[in-house]
Design an enzyme around this catalytic site. Structure first.
Site, mmCIF file in Angstrom:
data_model
loop_
_atom_site.group_PDB
_atom_site.id
_atom_site.type_symbol
_atom_site.label_atom_id
_atom_site.label_comp_id
_atom_site.label_asym_id
_atom_site.label_seq_id
_atom_site.Cartn_x
_atom_site.Cartn_y
_atom_site.Cartn_z
ATOM 1 N N ASP A 128 0.856 -1.177 0.000
ATOM 2 C CA ASP A 128 0.000 0.000 0.000
ATOM 3 C C ASP A 128 0.897 1.233 0.000
ATOM 4 O OD1 ASP A 128 -2.592 1.381 0.464
ATOM 5 O OD2 ASP A 128 -3.163 -0.535 1.367
ATOM 6 N N ASP A 160 -3.151 4.623 -2.344
ATOM 7 C CA ASP A 160 -4.213 5.019 -1.427
ATOM 8 C C ASP A 160 -4.751 6.411 -1.757
ATOM 9 O OD1 ASP A 160 -5.560 4.540 1.237
ATOM 10 O OD2 ASP A 160 -4.512 6.399 1.703
ATOM 11 N N GLU A 206 -6.619 3.627 -6.002
ATOM 12 C CA GLU A 206 -7.922 3.810 -5.363
ATOM 13 C C GLU A 206 -8.456 5.196 -5.674
ATOM 14 O OE1 GLU A 206 -9.938 3.848 -0.904
ATOM 15 O OE2 GLU A 206 -8.065 4.892 -1.271
ATOM 16 N N HIS A 211 -11.110 -3.387 3.230
ATOM 17 C CA HIS A 211 -11.015 -3.033 4.652
ATOM 18 C C HIS A 211 -11.821 -1.780 5.009
ATOM 19 C CE1 HIS A 211 -8.288 -0.562 2.438
ATOM 20 N NE2 HIS A 211 -8.113 0.223 3.477
ATOM 21 N N ASP A 212 -12.488 -1.183 4.043
ATOM 22 C CA ASP A 212 -13.285 0.024 4.306
ATOM 23 C C ASP A 212 -14.786 -0.238 4.225
ATOM 24 O OD1 ASP A 212 -10.982 1.595 4.589
ATOM 25 O OD2 ASP A 212 -10.915 2.050 2.448
HETATM 26 C C1 GLC Z 1 -8.135 4.984 1.972
HETATM 27 C C2 GLC Z 1 -7.980 3.712 2.776
HETATM 28 C C3 GLC Z 1 -8.581 3.908 4.133
HETATM 29 C C4 GLC Z 1 -7.834 5.027 4.816
HETATM 30 C C5 GLC Z 1 -7.837 6.298 3.965
HETATM 31 C C6 GLC Z 1 -6.818 7.283 4.468
HETATM 32 O O1 GLC Z 1 -9.454 5.263 1.687
HETATM 33 O O2 GLC Z 1 -8.535 2.623 2.077
HETATM 34 O O3 GLC Z 1 -8.555 2.749 4.904
HETATM 35 O O4 GLC Z 1 -8.416 5.302 6.045
HETATM 36 O O5 GLC Z 1 -7.507 6.046 2.627
HETATM 37 O O6 GLC Z 1 -5.512 6.834 4.230
#
Ligand code: GLC
Ligand code: CA
Length: 563
Positions: free
Chosen positions: A97, A206, A255, A333-334
């Site tokens: 990540d 991310d 993402e 994970h979100d």
């Molecule tokens: C992304 C991640 C999430 C995190 C956020 C801030 O959306 O998937 O888990 O809290 O970024 O880094």
């Protein structure tokens, strides 16, 4: 030319909760190594690990204190090297990540930035985003804008020593980096190159669409349009792509939510410099109730809008067809656990609905990402105390729900339905103490259903969800379904999820009742030429039947017709 990442199968490991080898209650890098055989037996070829960097763990490692150090919770750089070696020896790949939007407030850059007496203050102040206070008529200090953080609450935090606010679109322990600063970008590139040189096979980028902000800071609430998806973030991503990602032939999954068709191709078209594939979330929240103002937005559990879900899959497949590359996944994970979110997590239909969800997804084209525990149907958490939760977002939002008039019970139910912690409880390996995750009480409680839902039990049961995943993922590779083009039937049907797709050797018909009520439907005429190949019922069925039981799903197939 075909790329390795097009025909790979990805598994996302949430490091903290996967497997603990030194019995401190926290999953670790050696834990991933210990389970590589398991992952390989599932058909996994690429492992994406959640952030493994040194961090105070305000957001479980998405708040990085030192990009070049492994978190002591997870091991050492030697362990990381071992992981790379162990994976590569099995011909598996490791994706890490990459968090570029912000650092921890404990990162040395921010420590210098916030302190005017620090010798490097001048240099690092501009690595972050600052705004002087505003004042009301009475001379009271006010926030620069009303923008709302993704975790709830204001995006601004006051820093007395510099008499200025810093911007944080996530938690206040995660100050946003200033991507307009060239020195900052060069520092990040050095860090990225360091991991590339160590041998990682790619990155999951991310929060990639937040890198640019509207620096005139207009007032608005929530103001997302001023810190998300501003055109210039593409320039920054393309710069990384041209200088690092492409020359090193890395696998880049980015993402970014809310992209239009044109923007999606800008991210992940075959000729894009930015990513190889996009992780978007359109299909993740098709069951929100817009009339709920007490636990609003993603927290408002409503009924599943199946046409919307299917249209979303069809849309993204179409966007990338011949022009770029798609990802398919149910959850990460979100989000809540998919079997609780879109299937059924109570005893009656747990296994059946988990298999149905697998059938409808894993015959679709693109690179699949399986989220840890999905392959055994892990469910949402069953916590009854607020203190069982861990996620930083939970606590701000709980306060918001109460302020909106929710009772404690209503607020708790929203957390059990929707919070990110649902997807973060320890992996359920067996029915031993702490589900075999650790011998020490885990950092967050194990789900009480671990005696029933666990890997060991499903390995011994030929009809388990795990066996279905092994079968489907192997089949997917053999049939090269990553490159297939599905034809959906009746996208507007509120209950029936069905499509035809052709792999290397067979044509498949996937027919599924997505809901908890029985359904009668007309089977496609061409069914005469197919035979039933898979189904998820616990008993035999008449393969010509037009009655579908709750969550019933069938896969028919026939030999591919010669060209
Ligand atoms: C992304 C991640 C999430 C995190 C956020 C801030 O959306 O998937 O888990 O809290 O970024 O880094
Ligand atoms: Ca550990």
């Amino acid at each position: 030319m075909e790329k390795w990442w097009q025909n790979t199968i990805v598994y996302q490991v949430y490091l903290r909760s996967f497997f603990d080898t030194n019995n401190d209650g926290i999953g670790d890098l050696q834990g991933v190594i210990a389970k590589l055989d398991y992952l390989q037996s599932l058909g996994i070829e690429t492992v994406w690990i959640s952030p493994h960097y040194d961090s105070p763990m305000d957001d479980n490692g998405y708040d990085i204190r030192n990009f070049l150090k492994v978190s002591e919770d997870y091991g050492t750089i030697e362990d990381f090297r071992d992981l790379l070696d162990a994976a590569h020896a099995r011909d598996m790949k490791i994706i890490i990540d990459l968090v570029l939007n912000h650092t921890s407030d404990e990162h040395p850059w921010f420590v210098a930035a916030r302190d005017p007496s620090h010798p490097e203050h001048e240099k690092y102040r501009d690595y972050y985003i600052w705004h002087p206070p505003k004042y009301d008529a009475l001379g009271q200090r006010k926030l620069p804008t009303q923008w709302v953080s993704w975790f709830g609450g204001p995006v601004w935090e006051y820093n007395p020593p510099t008499d200025a606010y810093y911007l944080h679109i996530f938690s206040k322990k995660m100050p946003d980096l200033n991507w307009r600063n060239k020195a900052m970008r060069e520092d990040l590139k050095r860090i990225i190159r360091w991991w590339v040189d160590l041998g990682v096979d790619g990155f999951r980028i991310d929060a990639s669409n937040h890198l640019e902000k509207n620096w005139s800071f207009p007032d608005a609430r929530p103001g997302y349009e001023h810190f998300s998806s501003l055109p210039k973030h593409h320039t920054y991503l393309a710069e990384l792509g041209r200088e690092i990602f492409k020359p090193n032939d890395l696998m880049i999954m980015g993402e970014a939510g809310g992209a239009s068709r044109a923007e999606a191709l800008q991210y992940a078209g075959f000729d894009s410099d930015e990513f190889n594939m996009l992780i978007q979330f359109e299909h993740c929240w098709v069951d929100c109730d817009p009339t709920n103002h007490v636990t609003p937005g993603k927290w408002a559990k409503g009924t599943i809008d199946l046409p919307r879900l299917k249209h979303s899959f069809a849309h993204w497949i179409d966007v990338f067809k011949g022009k770029g590359w798609n990802t398919i996944y149910w959850a990460n994970h979100d989000q809540p656990r998919v079997v609780s979110h879109y299937g059924c997590d109570t005893h009656d239909y747990h296994t059946r609905s988990a298999k149905m969800l697998a059938y409808v997804l894993y015959f679709l084209p693109g690179t699949p990402i399986v989220y840890y525990g999905e392959e055994i149907g892990m469910t949402n958490v069953d916590y009854t105390k607020l203190s069982d939760f861990r996620d930083v977002e939970v606590f701000t939002e709980y306060e918001n729900f109460i302020a909106n008039g929710a009772s404690h019970d209503v607020a708790m139910q929203a957390l059990r339905d929707r919070s990110r912690d649902n997807a973060r409880s320890p992996m359920q390996w067996n029915r031993m103490l702490h589900a075999g995750f650790s011998e020490h009480p885990p950092w967050m409680p194990v789900n009480n259903n671990y005696e029933v839902i666990n890997v060991r039990r499903q390995e011994q049961d030929g009809d388990s969800i795990l066996m279905t995943y092994r079968h489907l993922l192997t089949l997917r590779k053999e049939e090269r379904l990553a490159f297939s083009t599905p034809e959906f039937f009746d996208l507007d049907h509120p209950q029936f999820f069905s499509y035809r797709t052709t792999g290397a050797q067979h044509t498949f018909l996937i027919l599924a009742n997505f809901k908890a009520s029985p359904m009668t439907c007309r089977l496609p005429d061409e069914l005469q030429t197919y035979t039933l190949y898979l189904h998820n019922l616990e008993h035999d069925l008449d393969e010509k039947s037009e009655q579908f039981e709750p969550y019933e799903a069938r896969v028919y197939r026939r030999l591919k017709s010669p060209r």
